[in-house]
Design an enzyme around this catalytic site. Structure first.
Site, PDB file in Angstrom:
ATOM      1  CB  SER A   1      45.350  37.135  55.269  1.00  0.00           C
ATOM      2  OG  SER A   1      46.175  36.405  55.058  1.00  0.00           O
TER       3      SER A   1
ATOM      4  CE1 TYR B   1      48.946  41.365  54.115  1.00  0.00           C
ATOM      5  CE2 TYR B   1      48.856  39.102  54.925  1.00  0.00           C
ATOM      6  CZ  TYR B   1      48.586  39.981  54.167  1.00  0.00           C
ATOM      7  OH  TYR B   1      47.627  39.712  53.114  1.00  0.00           O
TER       8      TYR B   1
HETATM    9  N1  LIG Z   1      48.309  37.359  47.219  1.00  0.00           N
HETATM   10  C1  LIG Z   1      48.223  36.789  48.438  1.00  0.00           C
HETATM   11  O1  LIG Z   1      49.129  36.031  48.706  1.00  0.00           O
HETATM   12  C2  LIG Z   1      47.234  37.144  49.505  1.00  0.00           C
HETATM   13  C3  LIG Z   1      46.839  36.291  50.647  1.00  0.00           C
HETATM   14  C4  LIG Z   1      45.991  36.815  51.511  1.00  0.00           C
HETATM   15  C5  LIG Z   1      45.320  37.982  51.607  1.00  0.00           C
HETATM   16  N2  LIG Z   1      45.803  38.896  50.366  1.00  0.00           N
HETATM   17  C6  LIG Z   1      44.981  40.370  50.506  1.00  0.00           C
HETATM   18  O2  LIG Z   1      44.209  40.151  49.235  1.00  0.00           O
HETATM   19  C7  LIG Z   1      44.246  41.646  48.862  1.00  0.00           C
HETATM   20  C8  LIG Z   1      44.711  41.994  47.551  1.00  0.00           C
HETATM   21  O3  LIG Z   1      46.022  41.466  47.547  1.00  0.00           O
HETATM   22  P1  LIG Z   1      46.860  41.228  46.235  1.00  0.00           P
HETATM   23  O4  LIG Z   1      47.601  39.951  46.301  1.00  0.00           O
HETATM   24  O5  LIG Z   1      45.817  41.197  44.764  1.00  0.00           O
HETATM   25  O6  LIG Z   1      47.721  42.373  46.003  1.00  0.00           O
HETATM   26  P2  LIG Z   1      48.264  43.504  44.725  1.00  0.00           P
HETATM   27  O7  LIG Z   1      48.440  42.473  43.552  1.00  0.00           O
HETATM   28  O8  LIG Z   1      49.610  43.859  45.444  1.00  0.00           O
HETATM   29  O9  LIG Z   1      47.153  44.539  44.794  1.00  0.00           O
HETATM   30  C9  LIG Z   1      47.087  45.275  45.697  1.00  0.00           C
HETATM   31  C10 LIG Z   1      46.306  46.488  45.071  1.00  0.00           C
HETATM   32  O10 LIG Z   1      46.059  47.460  46.139  1.00  0.00           O
HETATM   33  C11 LIG Z   1      45.953  48.772  45.496  1.00  0.00           C
HETATM   34  N3  LIG Z   1      46.334  49.569  46.601  1.00  0.00           N
HETATM   35  C12 LIG Z   1      47.514  49.598  47.497  1.00  0.00           C
HETATM   36  N4  LIG Z   1      47.274  50.686  48.525  1.00  0.00           N
HETATM   37  C13 LIG Z   1      46.357  51.355  47.990  1.00  0.00           C
HETATM   38  C14 LIG Z   1      45.488  52.438  48.373  1.00  0.00           C
HETATM   39  N5  LIG Z   1      46.184  53.466  49.332  1.00  0.00           N
HETATM   40  N6  LIG Z   1      44.493  52.923  47.715  1.00  0.00           N
HETATM   41  C15 LIG Z   1      43.836  52.270  46.671  1.00  0.00           C
HETATM   42  N7  LIG Z   1      44.504  51.110  46.287  1.00  0.00           N
HETATM   43  C16 LIG Z   1      45.482  50.807  46.986  1.00  0.00           C
HETATM   44  C17 LIG Z   1      47.087  48.541  44.488  1.00  0.00           C
HETATM   45  O11 LIG Z   1      47.089  49.604  43.398  1.00  0.00           O
HETATM   46  P3  LIG Z   1      47.832  50.842  43.606  1.00  0.00           P
HETATM   47  O12 LIG Z   1      49.431  50.644  44.433  1.00  0.00           O
HETATM   48  O13 LIG Z   1      48.224  51.288  42.278  1.00  0.00           O
HETATM   49  O14 LIG Z   1      47.178  51.932  44.443  1.00  0.00           O
HETATM   50  C18 LIG Z   1      46.843  47.327  43.993  1.00  0.00           C
HETATM   51  O15 LIG Z   1      45.992  47.464  43.017  1.00  0.00           O
HETATM   52  C19 LIG Z   1      45.066  42.327  49.912  1.00  0.00           C
HETATM   53  O16 LIG Z   1      44.322  42.841  51.087  1.00  0.00           O
HETATM   54  C20 LIG Z   1      45.903  41.341  50.391  1.00  0.00           C
HETATM   55  O17 LIG Z   1      46.436  41.575  51.895  1.00  0.00           O
HETATM   56  C21 LIG Z   1      46.565  38.561  49.524  1.00  0.00           C
END
Ligand SMILES: NC(=O)c1ccc[n+]([C@@H]2O[C@H](COP(=O)([O-])OP(=O)(O)OC[C@H]3O[C@@H](n4cnc5c(N)ncnc54)[C@H](OP(=O)(O)O)[C@@H]3O)[C@@H](O)[C@H]2O)c1
Length: 259
Positions: free
Chosen positions: A146, A161
């Site tokens: 991030s 975070y």
């Molecule tokens: N969205 C943003 O603004 C943003 C910005 C910067 C970085 N990121 C990073 O990008 C990545 C994806 O984020 P996102 O926005 O796509 O989040 P999201 O929509 O909440 O998706 C997160 C995914 O992680 C899975 N997950 C959580 N805990 C897990 C575990 N213990 N084992 C396996 N899977 C697990 C969840 O599925 P289950 O709960 O079903 O396991 C879900 O499919 C993350 O690392 C986040 O920090 C996001």
């Protein structure tokens, strides 16, 4: 020279592939020729993502139920996927968890849970898929970090975070150092705030202008979309990035340029 971005003949696992960014990346890898499987804890959301990808681009992907923060579950994911696919060439760590609390009030169980998913989970997937890739003499690992691994926020709430993403950045660099000799690249993508299930409640809690304010603060004057991560992911998973390792690409509309 053929299409150096092609992923034909490559097998990819996207952990967190039913999430907002993971699903977009899984679809992008499949559209560029990879055989893709997604993995996370919840069967319903995995099946929804498989259906939505099929509807969007006509391609079939598969899924595994796995908890990336439990080592036995990660080991089972590696052995099941290698059994089914023959080999795994690409690992994308798109799992994640984000909770905001003021530092002086941060519940330490939430802090630890965030490190379990965002750091320990990433490391365990890199460790076990890395061992498999070392045997194959080939691998592409992409970790979702991030902008918060690099710049803190002005407001309170991000000690957990930011801490996890700083750790992801350094694990990415260290693994690049250790795995380079085995023809394995390890890189990260560092998005800025993107509308996904992780962020919707957080954005809603900031009031009606939250999205517009975020967009106005970026040089590109719009909010990030999940699709903004796809090009960087395809590049980092393809032979086009054959000599790129230990790097972080920021699809952030210019935030880190001015941050
Ligand atoms: N969205 C943003 O603004 C943003 C910005 C910067 C970085 N990121 C990073 O990008 C990545 C994806 O984020 P996102 O926005 O796509 O989040 P999201 O929509 O909440 O998706 C997160 C995914 O992680 C899975 N997950 C959580 N805990 C897990 C575990 N213990 N084992 C396996 N899977 C697990 C969840 O599925 P289950 O709960 O079903 O396991 C879900 O499919 C993350 O690392 C986040 O920090 C996001």
């Amino acid at each position: 020279m053929g299409n150096m971005f092609s992923l034909q003949g490559k097998n990819a696992i996207v952990v967190g592939g039913a999430g907002g960014l993971g699903q977009a990346i899984a679809q992008g890898l499949a559209e560029n020729g990879a055989k893709v499987a997604i993995a996370s804890r919840n069967a319903d959301s995995l099946q929804r993502a498989v259906r939505e990808i099929k509807a969007a681009c006509g391609l079939d992907i598969s899924y595994y139920i796995a908890d990336a923060s439990v080592e036995a579950s990660v080991e089972a994911l590696v052995s099941d996927s290698v059994r089914d696919l023959g080999k795994v060439d690409i690992l994308v760590n798109a799992q994640g968890f984000n909770k905001k609390h003021k530092a002086e009030d941060f519940p330490m169980d939430v802090f630890e849970q965030m490190f379990d998913v965002n750091v320990v989970g990433v490391m365990m997937c890199c460790k076990h898929f890395g061992k498999h890739m070392i045997k194959n003499g080939y691998g592409k690992i992409v970790n979702l970090s991030s902008v918060r691994g690099r710049i803190a926020t002005k407001g309170a709430g991000n000690a957990g975070y930011c801490g996890t993403k700083g750790a992801v950045d350094m694990i990415t660099r260290q693994l690049a150092s250790e795995f380079g000799q085995y023809n394995i690249t390890v890189n990260a993508i560092g998005p800025t705030v993107t509308e996904t299930p992780m962020m919707t409640d957080i954005l809603d809690s900031r009031g009606p202008n939250a999205r517009k304010d975020l967009a106005d603060n970026l040089p590109m004057k719009r909010m990030a979309l999940p699709s903004d991560c796809v090009g960087p992911a395809v590049f980092l998973c393809s032979d086009a990035s054959g000599f790129v390792t230990g790097n972080i690409i920021y699809p952030d509309g210019g935030l880190t340029a001015i941050g």
